[in-house]
Write a protein that holds these residues in place. Structure first.
Motif, PDB file in Angstrom:
ATOM      1  N   PHE A 112       7.929  13.183   9.284  1.00 31.70           N
ATOM      2  CA  PHE A 112       8.412  11.810   9.253  1.00 31.70           C
ATOM      3  C   PHE A 112       9.057  11.361  10.566  1.00 31.70           C
ATOM      4  O   PHE A 112       9.452  12.166  11.399  1.00 31.70           O
ATOM      5  N   SER A 113       9.185  10.047  10.691  1.00 33.78           N
ATOM      6  CA  SER A 113       9.926   9.445  11.801  1.00 33.78           C
ATOM      7  C   SER A 113      11.380   9.208  11.422  1.00 33.78           C
ATOM      8  O   SER A 113      12.269   9.275  12.265  1.00 33.78           O
TER       9      SER A 113
ATOM     10  N   TRP B  88      13.500   7.421   0.545  1.00 32.09           N
ATOM     11  CA  TRP B  88      12.299   6.976   1.244  1.00 32.09           C
ATOM     12  C   TRP B  88      12.030   7.797   2.509  1.00 32.09           C
ATOM     13  O   TRP B  88      12.926   8.446   3.052  1.00 32.09           O
ATOM     14  N   ILE B  89      10.787   7.721   2.940  1.00 32.41           N
ATOM     15  CA  ILE B  89      10.325   8.343   4.179  1.00 32.41           C
ATOM     16  C   ILE B  89       9.578   7.301   4.997  1.00 32.41           C
ATOM     17  O   ILE B  89       8.800   6.509   4.450  1.00 32.41           O
ATOM     18  N   LYS B  90       9.806   7.313   6.286  1.00 27.32           N
ATOM     19  CA  LYS B  90       9.104   6.414   7.198  1.00 27.32           C
ATOM     20  C   LYS B  90       8.250   7.232   8.151  1.00 27.32           C
ATOM     21  O   LYS B  90       8.714   8.227   8.716  1.00 27.32           O
ATOM     22  N   TYR B  91       6.998   6.827   8.321  1.00 25.64           N
ATOM     23  CA  TYR B  91       6.057   7.509   9.213  1.00 25.64           C
ATOM     24  C   TYR B  91       5.482   6.464  10.164  1.00 25.64           C
ATOM     25  O   TYR B  91       4.779   5.540   9.747  1.00 25.64           O
ATOM     26  N   ASN B  92       5.796   6.607  11.442  1.00 26.88           N
ATOM     27  CA  ASN B  92       5.427   5.589  12.428  1.00 26.88           C
ATOM     28  C   ASN B  92       3.983   5.720  12.920  1.00 26.88           C
ATOM     29  O   ASN B  92       3.391   6.795  12.895  1.00 26.88           O
ATOM     30  N   SER B  93       3.466   4.592  13.385  1.00 29.63           N
ATOM     31  CA  SER B  93       2.210   4.518  14.153  1.00 29.63           C
ATOM     32  C   SER B  93       0.994   5.013  13.379  1.00 29.63           C
ATOM     33  O   SER B  93       0.353   6.004  13.729  1.00 29.63           O
ATOM     34  N   VAL B  94       0.682   4.291  12.303  1.00 27.50           N
ATOM     35  CA  VAL B  94      -0.543   4.536  11.543  1.00 27.50           C
ATOM     36  C   VAL B  94      -1.523   3.415  11.863  1.00 27.50           C
ATOM     37  O   VAL B  94      -1.187   2.232  11.744  1.00 27.50           O
ATOM     38  N   SER B  95      -2.736   3.770  12.268  1.00 30.36           N
ATOM     39  CA  SER B  95      -3.747   2.773  12.619  1.00 30.36           C
ATOM     40  C   SER B  95      -4.602   2.451  11.401  1.00 30.36           C
ATOM     41  O   SER B  95      -5.367   3.292  10.927  1.00 30.36           O
ATOM     42  N   PHE B  96      -4.482   1.213  10.893  1.00 34.69           N
ATOM     43  CA  PHE B  96      -5.237   0.785   9.727  1.00 34.69           C
ATOM     44  C   PHE B  96      -6.547   0.096  10.090  1.00 34.69           C
ATOM     45  O   PHE B  96      -7.345  -0.215   9.221  1.00 34.69           O
TER      46      PHE B  96
ATOM     47  N   VAL C  67      -3.976  11.269  -6.540  1.00 33.91           N
ATOM     48  CA  VAL C  67      -3.872  10.016  -7.290  1.00 33.91           C
ATOM     49  C   VAL C  67      -4.423   8.898  -6.416  1.00 33.91           C
ATOM     50  O   VAL C  67      -4.078   8.796  -5.234  1.00 33.91           O
ATOM     51  N   THR C  68      -5.267   8.066  -6.984  1.00 37.28           N
ATOM     52  CA  THR C  68      -5.897   7.018  -6.178  1.00 37.28           C
ATOM     53  C   THR C  68      -5.760   5.652  -6.850  1.00 37.28           C
ATOM     54  O   THR C  68      -5.549   5.562  -8.067  1.00 37.28           O
ATOM     55  N   LYS C  69      -5.869   4.626  -6.032  1.00 36.71           N
ATOM     56  CA  LYS C  69      -5.841   3.246  -6.537  1.00 36.71           C
ATOM     57  C   LYS C  69      -6.728   2.401  -5.638  1.00 36.71           C
ATOM     58  O   LYS C  69      -6.665   2.519  -4.401  1.00 36.71           O
ATOM     59  N   THR C  70      -7.544   1.560  -6.229  1.00 34.42           N
ATOM     60  CA  THR C  70      -8.526   0.779  -5.482  1.00 34.42           C
ATOM     61  C   THR C  70      -8.141  -0.690  -5.411  1.00 34.42           C
ATOM     62  O   THR C  70      -7.186  -1.135  -6.045  1.00 34.42           O
ATOM     63  N   GLY C  71      -8.944  -1.434  -4.631  1.00 34.37           N
ATOM     64  CA  GLY C  71      -8.773  -2.879  -4.549  1.00 34.37           C
ATOM     65  C   GLY C  71      -7.489  -3.324  -3.900  1.00 34.37           C
ATOM     66  O   GLY C  71      -6.938  -4.378  -4.246  1.00 34.37           O
ATOM     67  N   LEU C  72      -6.991  -2.540  -2.944  1.00 33.55           N
ATOM     68  CA  LEU C  72      -5.720  -2.865  -2.303  1.00 33.55           C
ATOM     69  C   LEU C  72      -5.903  -3.857  -1.164  1.00 33.55           C
ATOM     70  O   LEU C  72      -6.920  -3.846  -0.461  1.00 33.55           O
ATOM     71  N   SER C  73      -4.906  -4.710  -0.983  1.00 33.20           N
ATOM     72  CA  SER C  73      -4.845  -5.566   0.206  1.00 33.20           C
ATOM     73  C   SER C  73      -4.241  -4.739   1.335  1.00 33.20           C
ATOM     74  O   SER C  73      -3.057  -4.384   1.299  1.00 33.20           O
ATOM     75  N   MET C  74      -5.058  -4.415   2.337  1.00 30.94           N
ATOM     76  CA  MET C  74      -4.659  -3.466   3.365  1.00 30.94           C
ATOM     77  C   MET C  74      -4.027  -4.161   4.564  1.00 30.94           C
ATOM     78  O   MET C  74      -4.445  -5.266   4.952  1.00 30.94           O
ATOM     79  N   PRO C  75      -3.035  -3.547   5.174  1.00 31.70           N
ATOM     80  CA  PRO C  75      -2.548  -4.057   6.466  1.00 31.70           C
ATOM     81  C   PRO C  75      -3.601  -3.805   7.536  1.00 31.70           C
ATOM     82  O   PRO C  75      -4.525  -3.014   7.336  1.00 31.70           O
ATOM     83  N   VAL C  76      -3.477  -4.464   8.648  1.00 32.79           N
ATOM     84  CA  VAL C  76      -4.412  -4.253   9.753  1.00 32.79           C
ATOM     85  C   VAL C  76      -3.619  -3.865  11.004  1.00 32.79           C
ATOM     86  O   VAL C  76      -2.418  -4.137  11.116  1.00 32.79           O
ATOM     87  N   GLY C  77      -4.313  -3.218  11.930  1.00 27.10           N
ATOM     88  CA  GLY C  77      -3.666  -2.808  13.166  1.00 27.10           C
ATOM     89  C   GLY C  77      -2.811  -1.568  12.974  1.00 27.10           C
ATOM     90  O   GLY C  77      -2.923  -0.838  11.996  1.00 27.10           O
ATOM     91  N   VAL C  78      -1.893  -1.337  13.915  1.00 28.28           N
ATOM     92  CA  VAL C  78      -1.015  -0.172  13.880  1.00 28.28           C
ATOM     93  C   VAL C  78       0.295  -0.560  13.207  1.00 28.28           C
ATOM     94  O   VAL C  78       0.968  -1.500  13.635  1.00 28.28           O
ATOM     95  N   ARG C  79       0.647   0.146  12.161  1.00 28.55           N
ATOM     96  CA  ARG C  79       1.836  -0.170  11.380  1.00 28.55           C
ATOM     97  C   ARG C  79       2.645   1.096  11.110  1.00 28.55           C
ATOM     98  O   ARG C  79       2.134   2.214  11.178  1.00 28.55           O
TER      99      ARG C  79
END
Length: 454
Positions: free
Chosen positions: A336-337, A368-376, A422-434
């Protein structure tokens, strides 16, 4: 379908599975530590042809007749490469104590190496103990290749005039090459253009603390300043320090600490510093994969920054490390970050096989856990996969830290003692690096291994 055709298809599937397995083994996707399927230490990082190449030493457990129990045991060297500081490819063994003509093949003392390029050839420098009958102690050898990952050919003799460990080689702006090493103190000398012979008498480098072990010299230049970095035992274990000069052989002036002593108590540290894509990085090691035995170490990297006067800001070690993680890969949130601290714990998945990595446990509501710099990327609709376990059942909130935060999904982790994807479909995804946030919002403790988005 006839039996011969069926057998051919089955053979093809087996072959394809084997190839995938081999590719997965050789492509190591990691944060800190960078390499998680073997022990690595003493990293020398270099930038060749737009990639980062990592030349570490290779710790292995000592066994009867192979190394000294309770001590460092190293018999060979691997080289790794990465285009992005996230995905690392293992190119395999490049030099072994069994392939060096002058080295004692029973010593298991292939300590900290280095590599440098000159005129299209790659020169790999390494210390090793000499065979019986030769002058006792360590000498420094050279192996040469036409590519940064080899094949490397060890030279028949070590470099005359060097008796010590931890070689480091730099080529100055005027083309003059220098070699540095440790032997109680730090030493340096010029190298001939062939990179195999000294061109000057060794000199003891000045400007370092008089007391305490000093080893692992690593020099780099920035804006006309020469920085000599080195591990130093100022108290009980090593910390990383540096000194500055206006010429490659000094005199140097002590300037401060690059990294404090390891919080885990790892006795050694060893460093290299590179600039890659306009950012400076410190490579070092710790005992992440072997916390009960600090002679089996693991290489790390973190960003390094300078003050306006050219001095180095102290580097604080992180688990997150460096590089951007693809959302489609396995996001190891235990690296984690940042965390809420209260209610978050990181432990090994398997205490009998620590190479399997870690898990993060969110034990309290709102931990909570924060993980930086994920490219979506650019995909706006997708699905999430979470490898998790919860004896009591629980609920995770997965979001980013945008202003205001974007909720990706709430995910119910079923009750049970087994790991489930565990999976879930039909998600509204972020874009770019988050920056990704995983939070427990109900139920009992949840253990999380990894998260991935498709």
């Amino acid at each position: 379908m006839n039996s011969n055709k069926l057998k051919t298809i089955q053979d093809f599937k087996k072959c394809a599975a084997l190839i995938v397995s081999m590719l997965w083994f050789n492509c190591l996707m990691a944060q800190n530590p960078l390499i998680q399927n073997q022990f690595t230490a003493d990293p020398s990082a270099r930038v060749f042809n737009g990639k980062v190449y990592l030349y570490p030493s290779h710790d292995i457990p000592a066994t009867p007749g192979h190394g000294k129990a309770g001590w460092f045991c190293m018999q060979d060297y691997h080289v790794f490469s990465s285009p992005n500081l996230t995905d690392w490819t293992d190119h395999g063994v490049i030099v072994s104590q069994n392939t060096v003509p002058w080295a004692d093949s029973t010593a298991y003392s292939m300590w900290a190496p280095d590599c440098i390029e000159r005129a299209g050839k790659y020169y790999f420098y390494f210390p090793a103990t000499v065979k019986s009958g030769s002058p006792k102690g360590f000498s420094v050898g050279v192996a040469i290749a036409n590519k940064p990952y080899g094949p490397f050919v060890p030279q028949p003799l070590p470099i005359a005039g060097i008796h010590g460990i931890d070689p480091n080689v730099q080529i100055d702006k005027d083309g003059q090459a220098y070699i540095y090493w440790a032997q109680g103190n730090l030493y340096g000398a010029k190298l001939r253009a062939n990179m195999l012979e000294l061109a000057s008498e060794p000199v003891k480098l000045e400007g370092f603390p008089d007391k305490g072990l000093k080893e692992g010299p690593y020099l780099f230049e920035r804006n006309g300043i020469y920085y000599m970095t080195y591990p130093h035992v100022a108290d009980k274990i090593e910390r990383l320090e540096y000194a500055m000069a206006t010429s490659p052989l000094g005199p140097f002036k002590y300037a401060g600490v690059v990294m404090d002593e390891s919080a885990s108590g790892c006795w050694t540290n060893h460093q290299s510093v590179i600039e890659f894509k306009n950012q400076w990085y410190l490579f070092y090691h710790n005992d992440d994969l072997s916390p009960d035995f600090d002679k089996n170490r693991a290489v790390r990297a973190d960003s390094l920054f300078f003050n306006e006067d050219g001095t180095i800001r102290k580097v604080i070690p992180t688990l997150r490390g460096v590089g951007v993680t693809a959302s489609s890969g396995k996001i190891q949130v235990d690296r984690f970050s940042a965390t809420s601290t209260d209610g978050v714990a990181v432990t090994f998945l398997d205490t009998l096989n620590k190479f399997k990595g870690w898990k993060a446990t969110l034990s309290k509501t709102n931990s909570w856990i924060k993980y930086n710099s994920v490219s979506f990327g650019k995909k706006t609709v997708g699905r999430v996969y979470v490898n998790a376990c919860s004896a009591t059942g629980g609920t995770l909130l997965i979001s980013t830290d945008d202003e205001p935060g974007k909720i990706i999904t709430k995910l119910i982790i079923p009750k049970g003692n087994e790991w489930h994807i565990v999976t879930k479909t039909g998600l509204s995804m972020p874009v770019g690096v988050r920056n990704l946030i995983v939070q427990s919002i109900g139920g009992g403790p949840v253990e999380v291994d990894w998260i991935s988005f498709k």
